[in-house]
Design a protein around this motif. Structure first.
Motif, mmCIF file in Angstrom:
data_model
loop_
_atom_site.group_PDB
_atom_site.id
_atom_site.type_symbol
_atom_site.label_atom_id
_atom_site.label_comp_id
_atom_site.label_asym_id
_atom_site.label_seq_id
_atom_site.Cartn_x
_atom_site.Cartn_y
_atom_site.Cartn_z
ATOM 1 N N ALA A 77 11.396 15.006 3.171
ATOM 2 C CA ALA A 77 9.985 14.781 3.518
ATOM 3 C C ALA A 77 9.144 14.652 2.250
ATOM 4 O O ALA A 77 8.247 13.803 2.165
ATOM 5 C CB ALA A 77 9.463 15.927 4.380
ATOM 6 N N LEU A 78 9.457 15.455 1.236
ATOM 7 C CA LEU A 78 8.739 15.396 -0.038
ATOM 8 C C LEU A 78 9.006 14.075 -0.756
ATOM 9 O O LEU A 78 8.084 13.458 -1.295
ATOM 10 C CB LEU A 78 9.167 16.576 -0.900
ATOM 11 N N ASN A 79 10.244 13.621 -0.730
ATOM 12 C CA ASN A 79 10.592 12.338 -1.363
ATOM 13 C C ASN A 79 9.906 11.174 -0.653
ATOM 14 O O ASN A 79 9.449 10.229 -1.302
ATOM 15 C CB ASN A 79 12.098 12.132 -1.390
ATOM 16 N N ALA A 80 9.841 11.230 0.673
ATOM 17 C CA ALA A 80 9.157 10.178 1.432
ATOM 18 C C ALA A 80 7.670 10.149 1.057
ATOM 19 O O ALA A 80 7.083 9.075 0.909
ATOM 20 C CB ALA A 80 9.330 10.413 2.931
ATOM 21 N N LEU A 81 7.084 11.322 0.872
ATOM 22 C CA LEU A 81 5.676 11.404 0.461
ATOM 23 C C LEU A 81 5.488 10.749 -0.906
ATOM 24 O O LEU A 81 4.549 9.981 -1.107
ATOM 25 C CB LEU A 81 5.221 12.865 0.411
ATOM 26 N N ARG A 82 6.388 11.046 -1.835
ATOM 27 C CA ARG A 82 6.276 10.454 -3.178
ATOM 28 C C ARG A 82 6.372 8.936 -3.121
ATOM 29 O O ARG A 82 5.674 8.227 -3.853
ATOM 30 C CB ARG A 82 7.338 11.038 -4.099
ATOM 31 N N GLN A 83 7.235 8.414 -2.253
ATOM 32 C CA GLN A 83 7.349 6.956 -2.117
ATOM 33 C C GLN A 83 6.060 6.368 -1.541
ATOM 34 O O GLN A 83 5.608 5.309 -1.970
ATOM 35 C CB GLN A 83 8.540 6.582 -1.228
ATOM 36 N N GLU A 84 5.484 7.046 -0.550
ATOM 37 C CA GLU A 84 4.221 6.559 0.018
ATOM 38 C C GLU A 84 3.114 6.601 -1.033
ATOM 39 O O GLU A 84 2.302 5.682 -1.122
ATOM 40 C CB GLU A 84 3.832 7.399 1.238
ATOM 41 N N PHE A 85 3.084 7.659 -1.832
ATOM 42 C CA PHE A 85 2.088 7.754 -2.903
ATOM 43 C C PHE A 85 2.269 6.633 -3.912
ATOM 44 O O PHE A 85 1.300 6.101 -4.437
ATOM 45 C CB PHE A 85 2.180 9.106 -3.613
ATOM 46 N N ALA A 86 3.514 6.278 -4.217
ATOM 47 C CA ALA A 86 3.773 5.224 -5.206
ATOM 48 C C ALA A 86 3.234 3.877 -4.728
ATOM 49 O O ALA A 86 2.874 3.028 -5.539
ATOM 50 C CB ALA A 86 5.272 5.121 -5.476
ATOM 51 N N SER A 87 3.159 3.695 -3.415
ATOM 52 C CA SER A 87 2.676 2.416 -2.881
ATOM 53 C C SER A 87 1.150 2.316 -2.897
ATOM 54 O O SER A 87 0.607 1.238 -2.704
ATOM 55 C CB SER A 87 3.187 2.198 -1.462
ATOM 56 N N LEU A 88 0.454 3.439 -3.119
ATOM 57 C CA LEU A 88 -1.010 3.416 -3.180
ATOM 58 C C LEU A 88 -1.454 2.869 -4.531
ATOM 59 O O LEU A 88 -1.046 3.369 -5.574
ATOM 60 C CB LEU A 88 -1.593 4.825 -2.999
ATOM 61 N N ARG A 89 -2.292 1.872 -4.503
ATOM 62 C CA ARG A 89 -2.787 1.248 -5.724
ATOM 63 C C ARG A 89 -3.899 2.115 -6.298
ATOM 64 O O ARG A 89 -4.856 2.456 -5.605
ATOM 65 C CB ARG A 89 -3.321 -0.148 -5.389
#
Length: 187
Positions: free
Chosen positions: A19-31
């Motif tokens: 769940a933490l890794n998925a959050l980091r991936q979603e954060f990486a997609s935020l410009r």
């Protein structure tokens, strides 16, 4: 009996880390107003008769703080890659120079920064919910083990163990959110 539960706590920890890794991936997609190669990772291109990730068709570089370059390997795909970037919803207008597509990252205004900070908070809340769902599964396993003869002391020990694991992961989510919001609001 308690050894069986310990094996399951490893699984719970792995799921919380997921769940933490998925959050980091979603954060990486935020410009955030700064160039990052990760903003083009989710883009899919219609190439060779199949939808292919852009990163499989080109080299992505960040030569300047406000510029991402995409060097397409196959000259015949430059138009399709450019079209995919335009239609991706990134809000970036690509500029083509031969096989190199330049993506200038515009400065974010205050209103857009606040919107992105809210989106980041929503992503973090989804991660917290996922972690709490894993905690609930662990507590259900303990109840089932108690019905099969687990002692009260063992039950209390494992409940405390799972709660500590949950608290640790929630704190990591909160820290990641705080860092991302600071990055977004930075001018």
């Amino acid at each position: 009996m308690s050894e069986n539960i310990e094996i399951q706590t490893d699984d719970l920890e792995r799921r919380m880390d997921g769940a933490l890794n998925a959050l980091r991936q979603e954060f990486a997609s935020l410009r955030t107003g700064r160039a990052s190669a990760s903003i083009v990772e989710p883009i899919m291109v219609d190439a060779y008769g199949a939808m292919t990730p852009l990163t499989h068709l080109a080299t992505v570089n960040v030569p300047e703080p406000r510029m991402v370059t995409v060097n397409v390997w196959d000259k015949g795909l430059v138009g399709k890659v450019e079209k995919a970037i335009r239609e991706s919803g990134l809000g970036i207008n690509p500029q083509t120079n031969g096989t190199i597509i330049m993506l200038p990252i515009p400065e974010l205004n205050e209103e857009r920064r606040r919107e992105l900070a809210k989106v980041a908070a929503q992503y973090a809340e989804h991660a917290r919910v996922a972690i709490r769902n894993v905690r609930r599964d662990g507590m259900d396993r303990i109840k089932k083990a108690k019905a099969e003869g687990m002692s009260e002391d063992d039950q209390k020990f494992w409940q405390d163990e799972i709660q500590a694991m949950t608290d640790r992961h929630i704190a990591m989510v909160d820290k990641a959110l705080e860092e991302k919001q600071a990055e977004i609001m930075q001018v």
